[in-house]
Design a protein around this motif. Structure first.
Motif: not given
Length: 129
Positions: A59, A71, A83, A111, A114, A118
């Motif tokens: 990331l 970001i 984040v 995207e 990230l 997660w």
């Protein structure tokens, strides 16, 4: 597009293959059909994610290579980073709700990174209990 769902039980992220305008229009139509209130505002969002994992490096590299200033990643402690996403759409039933959906469009690479980060954090949760 990323859909970050903030609930009383935590954060859930979905990666969607539709545009943000289509997503918002659909949410408005559903709320209207269900006679439910809906509030949409430009906002920011933050989430705690694990530190020191390969997906975080991915990331950070994507953000740096794409000069993505939307970001920010800040160290919280040895286990977590925060984040923060500077601009997206906060969708809730009332303007002051603490639970709702944060929808944002970023580059595909960011995207994906990230979302993977997660997912990795979801694997770590059972280990921390």
């Amino acid at each position: 597009m990323l859909k970050l769902i903030f609930t009383e039980n935590g954060l859930y992220i979905e990666k969607l293959d539709i545009g943000i305008d289509e997503f918002i229009n659909t949410r408005v139509a559903i709320a209207r059909c269900a006679s439910q209130p809906i509030a949409i505002a430009i906002s920011s969002a933050s989430m705690l994610l694990p530190n020191g994992v390969p997906t975080l490096t991915e990331l950070v590299m994507a953000i740096n290579q794409e000069a993505m200033h939307q970001i920010a990643i800040n160290l919280v402690d040895s286990d977590c980073v925060e984040v923060s996403i500077a601009r997206g759409h906060w969708i809730t039933s009332t303007p002051d709700a603490e639970t709702g959906i944060f929808a944002v469009t970023l580059s595909d690479r960011i995207e994906s990174a990230l979302f993977k980060l997660w997912q990795f954090s979801m694997v770590l949760l059972p280990l921390s209990k």
